[in-house]
Design an enzyme around this catalytic site. Structure first.
Site, PDB file in Angstrom:
ATOM      1  N   PRO A 133       0.785  -1.242   0.000  1.00  0.00           N
ATOM      2  CA  PRO A 133       0.000   0.000   0.000  1.00  0.00           C
ATOM      3  C   PRO A 133       0.821   1.298   0.000  1.00  0.00           C
ATOM      4  CG  PRO A 133      -0.022  -0.989   2.175  1.00  0.00           C
ATOM      5  CD  PRO A 133       0.712  -1.951   1.284  1.00  0.00           C
ATOM      6  N   CYS A 134       1.418   1.578  -1.143  1.00  0.00           N
ATOM      7  CA  CYS A 134       2.178   2.822  -1.282  1.00  0.00           C
ATOM      8  C   CYS A 134       1.261   4.046  -1.208  1.00  0.00           C
ATOM      9  CB  CYS A 134       2.979   2.810  -2.576  1.00  0.00           C
ATOM     10  SG  CYS A 134       1.976   2.571  -4.056  1.00  0.00           S
TER      11      CYS A 134
END
Length: 174
Positions: A133-134
């Site tokens: 989850p950038c």
């Protein structure tokens, strides 16, 4: 290597995931264009063939969009990169939903407080979006910053992860 690719509809638009023969996510994102998803991988890491098939990780995507924002946490991914990139991608998976970090805080978490640009680059080169989850890394002050799949998608993901608290826990100031 032959890979499987599947696209499903989500509230944020079509979502495509590419997996290897062990069902590990190689690349994913909010597009129906398989070439765009394949293009997220370095040429040497691209599969020889990608055929339509059932991607097990899509069940986690459906659960995520149904409200279980932790459903993506245990989905296996496979990434190829430098030692620093691999450490960064592992660190991204430890950022809790609803508690994003700034790029500066992310650099600190990686042990290199001055390497803010390198931390941002780790996010930019992340191929299995959502599963790594950038989108949970923001600019100082809470501005969204960049996102390969568009700021509307990033905002939607962060809003979804806000949970029942009704507010996004913005990063601490550093």
């Amino acid at each position: 290597m032959t890979a499987l690719i599947e696209t499903i509809d989500t509230p944020d638009g079509p979502f495509t995931a590419l997996v290897d023969d062990r069902q590990r996510v190689l690349a994913s994102g909010w597009t129906a264009d398989r070439e765009v998803v394949l293009g997220r991988l370095r040429a040497a890491a691209r599969p020889a063939e990608a055929r339509d098939g059932t991607v097990e990780a899509m069940e986690a995507v459906r659960a995520y969009y149904a409200g279980d924002v932790t459903a993506i946490d245990d989905v296996a991914v496979h990434q190829v990169g430098t030692v620093g990139q691999l450490a960064g991608w592992r660190a991204l998976r430890s950022i809790a939903p609803g508690a994003p970090l700034t790029y500066t805080e992310f650099a600190i978490a990686l042990g290199s407080p001055r390497a803010v640009r390198a931390a941002a680059s780790i996010c930019a080169r992340n191929a299995p979006a959502l599963f790594v989850p950038c989108h949970r890394v923001l600019r100082t002050g809470g501005a969204l910053g960049g996102f390969a799949w568009g700021l509307d998608v990033k905002r939607s993901l962060l809003d979804r992860e806000r949970g029942e608290r009704g507010e996004l826990v913005f990063p601490r100031t550093t």
